[in-house]
Design an enzyme around this catalytic site. Structure first.
Site, short mmCIF file in Angstrom:
data_model
loop_
_atom_site.label_atom_id
_atom_site.label_comp_id
_atom_site.label_asym_id
_atom_site.label_seq_id
_atom_site.Cartn_x
_atom_site.Cartn_y
_atom_site.Cartn_z
N LYS A 15 5.09 54.53 -30.07
CA LYS A 15 4.27 55.60 -28.73
C LYS A 15 5.29 55.31 -27.70
O LYS A 15 5.43 56.24 -27.27
CB LYS A 15 3.01 55.36 -28.79
CG LYS A 15 1.89 55.80 -29.83
CD LYS A 15 0.53 55.66 -30.52
CE LYS A 15 0.25 54.82 -29.25
NZ LYS A 15 0.34 53.07 -30.30
N ARG A 90 -7.52 58.02 -28.04
CA ARG A 90 -8.33 57.22 -29.83
C ARG A 90 -9.62 57.35 -30.15
O ARG A 90 -9.53 56.78 -31.28
CB ARG A 90 -8.20 56.05 -29.27
CG ARG A 90 -6.72 55.55 -28.48
CD ARG A 90 -6.76 53.97 -28.18
NE ARG A 90 -5.67 52.80 -28.37
CZ ARG A 90 -4.97 52.61 -27.71
NH1 ARG A 90 -4.49 53.52 -26.66
NH2 ARG A 90 -4.82 51.71 -28.34
N ARG A 128 7.73 41.97 -28.83
CA ARG A 128 7.66 42.78 -28.43
C ARG A 128 7.52 41.97 -26.63
O ARG A 128 7.32 41.14 -26.54
CB ARG A 128 6.79 43.80 -28.17
CG ARG A 128 7.14 44.88 -27.02
CD ARG A 128 6.33 45.60 -26.97
NE ARG A 128 4.80 45.37 -27.36
CZ ARG A 128 3.74 46.43 -27.12
NH1 ARG A 128 4.35 47.78 -26.67
NH2 ARG A 128 2.33 46.37 -27.57
N ARG A 161 3.34 40.85 -24.34
CA ARG A 161 1.68 41.33 -23.49
C ARG A 161 1.05 40.11 -23.83
O ARG A 161 0.49 39.76 -24.73
CB ARG A 161 1.50 42.14 -23.90
CG ARG A 161 1.85 43.50 -22.81
CD ARG A 161 1.41 45.07 -23.62
NE ARG A 161 0.46 45.25 -23.90
CZ ARG A 161 0.56 46.72 -25.11
NH1 ARG A 161 1.48 47.33 -24.86
NH2 ARG A 161 -0.84 46.68 -25.71
N ARG A 172 -7.20 44.41 -32.92
CA ARG A 172 -6.27 45.82 -32.71
C ARG A 172 -5.59 46.73 -33.64
O ARG A 172 -6.38 47.86 -33.59
CB ARG A 172 -4.54 46.09 -31.61
CG ARG A 172 -5.27 45.59 -30.33
CD ARG A 172 -3.70 44.34 -30.10
NE ARG A 172 -2.94 45.85 -29.23
CZ ARG A 172 -1.66 45.86 -29.11
NH1 ARG A 172 -0.68 44.43 -29.60
NH2 ARG A 172 -0.64 46.15 -28.90
P1 AP5 Z 1 6.27 49.92 -28.66
O1 AP5 Z 1 7.00 52.09 -28.50
O2 AP5 Z 1 5.66 49.25 -27.31
O3 AP5 Z 1 4.93 50.64 -29.07
P2 AP5 Z 1 4.05 50.85 -28.94
O4 AP5 Z 1 3.59 52.61 -30.01
O5 AP5 Z 1 3.46 51.89 -27.71
O6 AP5 Z 1 2.65 50.32 -28.98
P3 AP5 Z 1 1.08 49.54 -27.85
O7 AP5 Z 1 1.00 48.34 -28.21
O8 AP5 Z 1 1.40 49.73 -26.69
O9 AP5 Z 1 0.54 50.27 -28.45
P4 AP5 Z 1 -1.46 50.69 -28.81
O10 AP5 Z 1 -1.74 51.55 -28.53
O11 AP5 Z 1 -2.12 48.88 -29.08
O12 AP5 Z 1 -1.47 49.97 -26.80
P5 AP5 Z 1 -1.58 50.52 -24.96
O13 AP5 Z 1 -1.51 49.56 -24.76
O14 AP5 Z 1 -1.23 51.49 -25.55
O15 AP5 Z 1 6.99 49.50 -29.36
C1 AP5 Z 1 6.30 48.04 -30.25
C2 AP5 Z 1 8.02 47.61 -30.35
O16 AP5 Z 1 8.65 48.20 -31.75
C3 AP5 Z 1 8.63 47.26 -28.69
O17 AP5 Z 1 8.77 46.04 -28.94
C4 AP5 Z 1 10.03 48.24 -29.37
O18 AP5 Z 1 11.53 47.97 -28.36
C5 AP5 Z 1 10.47 48.08 -30.49
N1 AP5 Z 1 10.10 49.64 -31.15
C6 AP5 Z 1 9.83 51.43 -31.20
N2 AP5 Z 1 9.96 52.24 -32.12
C7 AP5 Z 1 11.33 50.91 -32.92
C8 AP5 Z 1 12.30 51.48 -33.56
N3 AP5 Z 1 11.74 53.26 -34.39
N4 AP5 Z 1 12.64 50.51 -34.15
C9 AP5 Z 1 12.60 49.23 -33.86
N5 AP5 Z 1 11.64 48.91 -33.04
C10 AP5 Z 1 11.01 49.64 -32.53
O19 AP5 Z 1 -3.61 49.99 -25.38
C11 AP5 Z 1 -3.72 48.57 -24.89
C12 AP5 Z 1 -5.06 48.60 -24.60
O20 AP5 Z 1 -5.84 49.17 -23.42
C13 AP5 Z 1 -6.32 48.31 -26.07
O21 AP5 Z 1 -6.11 47.95 -26.92
C14 AP5 Z 1 -7.17 49.64 -25.59
O22 AP5 Z 1 -8.56 48.35 -25.61
C15 AP5 Z 1 -6.82 49.79 -23.92
N6 AP5 Z 1 -6.94 51.27 -24.59
C16 AP5 Z 1 -5.87 51.57 -24.26
N7 AP5 Z 1 -6.00 53.63 -24.49
C17 AP5 Z 1 -7.24 53.41 -24.60
C18 AP5 Z 1 -7.85 54.46 -25.17
N8 AP5 Z 1 -7.66 55.88 -24.90
N9 AP5 Z 1 -9.52 54.39 -25.76
C19 AP5 Z 1 -9.87 53.00 -24.97
N10 AP5 Z 1 -9.61 52.20 -25.23
C20 AP5 Z 1 -7.95 52.23 -24.93
#
Ligand code: AP5
Length: 215
Positions: A15, A90, A128, A161, A172
């Site tokens: 994402k 979410r 990552r 992270r 998660r």
């Molecule tokens: P990456 O693009 O970093 O993946 P992502 O989907 O963004 O994963 P996140 O871990 O950031 O999502 P998340 O939803 O768990 O965390 P968030 O920060 O939102 O890609 C991952 C890896 O794969 C990278 O190394 C990349 O290079 C690689 N990659 C990507 N695409 C690829 C491809 N096609 N081929 C090969 N490699 C590839 O949330 C963190 C925390 O915040 C949550 O746990 C929660 O506590 C809180 N939070 C955030 N938003 C909310 C909400 N709306 N409600 C409540 N709590 C929330």
């Protein structure tokens, strides 16, 4: 017309990676609730202190706290033509709050669902690395930096992270299936969701996302 693009999918589906690229191409802000919370945790603000334990445990921050942050951000002038939401909504309640807001703005909404299996996202998250300075996302396997531990773009230090530890990744994913997966049916029923196979390589995934957005 205001264009609201929502990136939905499990942790590690890509994402953040693709939202950053699309944001540059369309010239609209990329809003990642995860990035916003991590910045507050780093700066030890009141909000950062409040949300830290949820992030560390891989649990969701309460809906009303998240909505206040999101509403405040999308109310800003730079969002008037559109924005990309990464990691929000979410829960069904978050989606309903957003929908009410977007209806009042008469916005065009597209939900991009990045679909990827557990084994793949676990592998991706474990490899990552993120730049401490500019937030660029790397992967030791699929997208390594040119110099070990250093960001290609700004020369900043790369870090892992704290929620990319195996036990938090597991939590998660559990949280995702319990709280967020119901949104897939929610958006499918509204006919505004597009499913993209996020297992493909990055260029291919981006191409498919852009095709959907430009339709
Ligand atoms: P990456 O693009 O970093 O993946 P992502 O989907 O963004 O994963 P996140 O871990 O950031 O999502 P998340 O939803 O768990 O965390 P968030 O920060 O939102 O890609 C991952 C890896 O794969 C990278 O190394 C990349 O290079 C690689 N990659 C990507 N695409 C690829 C491809 N096609 N081929 C090969 N490699 C590839 O949330 C963190 C925390 O915040 C949550 O746990 C929660 O506590 C809180 N939070 C955030 N938003 C909310 C909400 N709306 N409600 C409540 N709590 C929330």
């Amino acid at each position: 017309m205001m264009k609201a693009i929502i990136f939905l999918g499990p942790p590690g589906a890509g994402k953040g990676t693709h939202a950053k690229e699309v944001s540059q191409i369309l010239n609209i802000p990329h809003i990642s609730t995860g990035d916003i919370f991590r910045e507050h945790v780093k700066n030890q603000t009141d909000l950062g202190i409040k949300v830290k334990s949820y992030l560390d445990a891989g649990k969701l921050v309460p809906d009303e706290v998240v909505w206040e942050v999101v509403k405040d951000r999308i109310d800003k002038e730079d969002c008037k033509n559109g924005f990309i939401l990464d990691g929000f909504p979410r829960t069904i309640l978050q989606a309903e709050m957003l929908e009410k807001y977007l209806k009042e703005k008469n916005a065009d909404i597209k939900v991009i669902y990045l679909d990827a299996p557990d084994e793949l996202v676990i592998r991706r998250l474990s490899a990552r690395r993120v730049c401490k300075n500019c937030g660029a996302i790397y992967n030791l396997i699929s997208m390594p930096p040119k110099k070990d531990g250093i960001c290609d773009i700004c020369g900043g230090e790369l870090y892992q992270r704290s929620d990319d530890k195996p036990e938090v990744i597991k939590q998660r994913l559990e949280t995702y299936y319990k709280e967020t997966q119901p949104l897939i049916d929610y958006y499918k029923n509204k006919d505004i969701m597009y499913t993209i196979n996020a297992e493909k390589e990055r260029g291919e995934v981006l191409k498919e996302i852009l095709k959907v957005i430009n339709e």
